[in-house]
Scaffold this active site. Structure first.
Site, PDB file in Angstrom:
ATOM      1  N   SER A  21    -103.935 -78.719 -85.893  1.00  0.00           N
ATOM      2  CA  SER A  21    -104.157 -79.650 -86.996  1.00  0.00           C
ATOM      3  C   SER A  21    -104.999 -80.829 -86.507  1.00  0.00           C
ATOM      4  O   SER A  21    -105.636 -80.722 -85.457  1.00  0.00           O
ATOM      5  CB  SER A  21    -102.805 -80.112 -87.558  1.00  0.00           C
ATOM      6  OG  SER A  21    -102.984 -80.780 -88.781  1.00  0.00           O
ATOM      7  N   ASN A  22    -105.031 -81.912 -87.248  1.00  0.00           N
ATOM      8  CA  ASN A  22    -105.790 -83.094 -86.824  1.00  0.00           C
ATOM      9  C   ASN A  22    -105.072 -84.354 -87.280  1.00  0.00           C
ATOM     10  O   ASN A  22    -104.010 -84.279 -87.902  1.00  0.00           O
ATOM     11  CB  ASN A  22    -107.217 -83.020 -87.375  1.00  0.00           C
ATOM     12  CG  ASN A  22    -107.215 -82.948 -88.880  1.00  0.00           C
ATOM     13  OD1 ASN A  22    -106.790 -83.868 -89.569  1.00  0.00           O
ATOM     14  ND2 ASN A  22    -107.658 -81.807 -89.419  1.00  0.00           N
ATOM     15  N   ARG A  23    -105.660 -85.512 -87.005  1.00  0.00           N
ATOM     16  CA  ARG A  23    -104.945 -86.776 -87.178  1.00  0.00           C
ATOM     17  C   ARG A  23    -105.124 -87.406 -88.553  1.00  0.00           C
ATOM     18  O   ARG A  23    -104.761 -88.558 -88.754  1.00  0.00           O
ATOM     19  CB  ARG A  23    -105.400 -87.745 -86.088  1.00  0.00           C
ATOM     20  CG  ARG A  23    -104.925 -87.274 -84.730  1.00  0.00           C
ATOM     21  CD  ARG A  23    -105.696 -87.922 -83.616  1.00  0.00           C
ATOM     22  NE  ARG A  23    -105.478 -89.359 -83.597  1.00  0.00           N
ATOM     23  CZ  ARG A  23    -105.684 -90.108 -82.536  1.00  0.00           C
ATOM     24  NH1 ARG A  23    -106.087 -89.556 -81.419  1.00  0.00           N
ATOM     25  NH2 ARG A  23    -105.482 -91.400 -82.599  1.00  0.00           N
ATOM     26  N   ALA A  88    -109.309 -83.424 -94.443  1.00  0.00           N
ATOM     27  CA  ALA A  88    -109.836 -83.053 -93.121  1.00  0.00           C
ATOM     28  C   ALA A  88    -109.396 -81.609 -92.858  1.00  0.00           C
ATOM     29  O   ALA A  88    -108.406 -81.356 -92.165  1.00  0.00           O
ATOM     30  CB  ALA A  88    -109.292 -83.990 -92.058  1.00  0.00           C
TER      31      ALA A  88
END
Ligand code: C5P
Length: 215
Positions: A21-23, A88
């Protein structure tokens, strides 16, 4: 008008308990949803996993993976006047998802990754689309160049670009807005809630302008 907004990160499973995943916090997308509702618009909010409560008057669709987000957007793509793709979305996902937990071994482990479906690109390719298409570009370098390339390649009407180091996981952002006709607009650092109101006004004006042109 009806706004379709994607927000937050996606999670791409590796096995039943792990994911890539991402932030992304989802704060920008949720702020745009709140601002659009505040200005009297209808909102369909399609969101990846975030720690935010959904706006009360939005039609809220919760998803986890990029495939689920793609499908949710596809299902609702005939409804909006404005599509704001703020999520995102992971660019890659594991080629295979293990059905059982991958066990720790002494040897090195490699993950094979394949590209995910690009939701923004798929909307840009729609024939005779009536909605205004807005993409986001969070970059760490060559902000304007990368955003201009994205505007063309993904056939967007507007790209909202920001420096990922300022905007990610933050309550504030600084924006550079690029329009299809080559016009640009800078909005200096401010809380995302303030920026969101500015953005929604810009989107509704652009949508009205493009409608008048078509009439
Ligand atoms: O190419 P890049 O991921 O930087 O483009 C960012 C823009 O494209 C954002 O608007 C994002 O929501 C959208 N996007 C998408 N589907 C993907 C990847 C990005 O809709 N798989």
């Amino acid at each position: 008008m009806t706004f379709l907004i994607t927000a937050g990160p996606t999670r791409e499973p590796i096995d039943p308990i792990r994911y890539i995943s991402n932030r992304s916090s989802g704060k920008m997308g949720y702020a745009i949803a709140e601002a659009a509702l505040g200005l009297g618009h209808d909102v369909i909010l399609i969101s990846g996993p975030v720690n935010l409560g959904p706006p009360r008057r939005a039609k809220f669709i919760s998803v986890s993976t990029s495939d689920e987000m793609f499908e949710a957007v596809r299902r609702h793509a005939d409804e909006p006047d404005v599509c704001v793709l703020c999520a995102a979305v992971a660019d890659y996902k594991p080629a295979q998802v293990s059905r059982v937990k991958i066990k720790k071994r002494a040897a090195q482990l490699s993950l094979e990754l394949i590209p995910t479906l690009d939701i923004l690109d798929s909307l840009g390719k729609r024939q005779n689309r009536k909605f205004l298409l807005v993409g986001f570009a969070a970059e760490t370098d060559h902000l304007e160049g990368n955003a201009t390339k994205k505007l063309r390649e993904k056939n967007c009407d507007i790209i909202v670009a920001n420096d990922a180091r300022i905007g990610m996981e933050s309550d504030e952002n600084e924006l550079l807005i690029l329009f299809r006709d080559g016009e640009t607009k800078k909005i200096s650092r401010a809380p995302k809630k303030i920026l969101a109101r500015e953005l929604v006004k810009i989107f509704q004006n652009s949508q009205q302008k493009s409608l008048t042109k078509k009439m």
